[in-house]
Design an enzyme around this catalytic site. Structure first.
Site, PDB file in Angstrom:
ATOM      1  N   LEU A   1       0.816  -1.205   0.000  1.00  0.00           N
ATOM      2  CA  LEU A   1       0.000   0.000   0.000  1.00  0.00           C
ATOM      3  C   LEU A   1       0.860   1.270   0.000  1.00  0.00           C
ATOM      4  O   LEU A   1       2.018   1.244   0.425  1.00  0.00           O
ATOM      5  CB  LEU A   1      -0.914   0.019   1.224  1.00  0.00           C
ATOM      6  CG  LEU A   1      -2.015  -1.041   1.306  1.00  0.00           C
ATOM      7  CD1 LEU A   1      -2.684  -0.989   2.675  1.00  0.00           C
ATOM      8  CD2 LEU A   1      -3.043  -0.835   0.199  1.00  0.00           C
TER       9      LEU A   1
ATOM     10  N   SER B   1       1.562  -1.659  -7.329  1.00  0.00           N
ATOM     11  CA  SER B   1       1.253  -2.850  -8.145  1.00  0.00           C
ATOM     12  C   SER B   1       0.174  -3.701  -7.469  1.00  0.00           C
ATOM     13  O   SER B   1       0.450  -4.805  -6.999  1.00  0.00           O
ATOM     14  CB  SER B   1       2.520  -3.675  -8.421  1.00  0.00           C
ATOM     15  OG  SER B   1       3.326  -3.863  -7.281  1.00  0.00           O
TER      16      SER B   1
END
Length: 201
Positions: free
Chosen positions: A31, A104
């Site tokens: 995150l 990602s």
């Protein structure tokens, strides 16, 4: 299309021998605010001290140039990671330990990058921190903007994050500091033979 791959007379193995270490992608995922950029930057500095040839690709930096035409919708995120995967593959071929720090968020995109390189050439590092921790840190003020509706499709708020299932390394930054995190990665690289005594020239 009349496109034919042209092989180099200098191989990836030749370049690795010249540099005295293996090349691979060290892929930091997690995150926003988990610590990816901070840890990857500290790791790069530590590797440099040991004469390890590296290059670091950071999510924000890449969006200033190579990927400045992409937004943050799912299809743009997918293309963002695909491009980074291709660049990282080239850097691995050049003999570099390539550090990438990108949220990602989608497993399939990270798996696609893994398929671009050889079996031992991607080291997935899950920089793990709770959403509460990341929001409390919020170094760029992005979570607050997302909560206020100023940013759309923000990972962890109104867009998903898919945790890695079998990452090579997990760094729980709720518990580990930067130095401890870097030490764990360095130990992994040494134990798996990516770097070693030959690198300490």
């Amino acid at each position: 299309m009349n496109i034919i791959w042209h092989e180099s007379e200098v191989s990836k193995e030749n370049r690795q021998q010249l540099k005295h270490h293996k090349s691979a992608i060290i892929w930091f995922t997690g995150l926003s605010g988990a610590g990816k950029s901070t840890i990857s930057s500290a790791l790069e500095k530590e590797l440099f001290k040991k004469s390890i040839h590296t290059y670091r690709l950071d999510g924000d930096n890449i969006r200033h140039g190579l990927n400045k035409d992409l937004g943050f919708k799912q299809e743009d995120r997918k293309e963002n990671i695909r491009r980074i995967g291709e660049v990282s593959k080239l850097l691995v071929d050049a003999g570099l330990l390539t550090l990438t720090a990108f949220i990602s968020p989608y497993r399939a995109d990270r798996d696609q990058v893994r398929e671009m390189v050889e079996a031992d050439e991607m080291i997935e590092v899950y920089v793990k921190a709770t959403l509460e921790t990341c929001e409390a840190r919020d170094p760029k003020g992005l979570y607050q903007k997302a909560r206020n509706g100023e940013i759309k499709d923000f990972t962890g708020i109104d867009a998903p994050y898919e945790e890695p299932i079998n990452p090579e390394i997990i760094l729980d930054t709720n518990q580990l500091d930067i130095t401890e995190s870097v030490t764990l990665i360095m130990e992994y690289l040494e134990n798996k033979g990516y770097i070693g005594c030959e690198s300490e020239r």
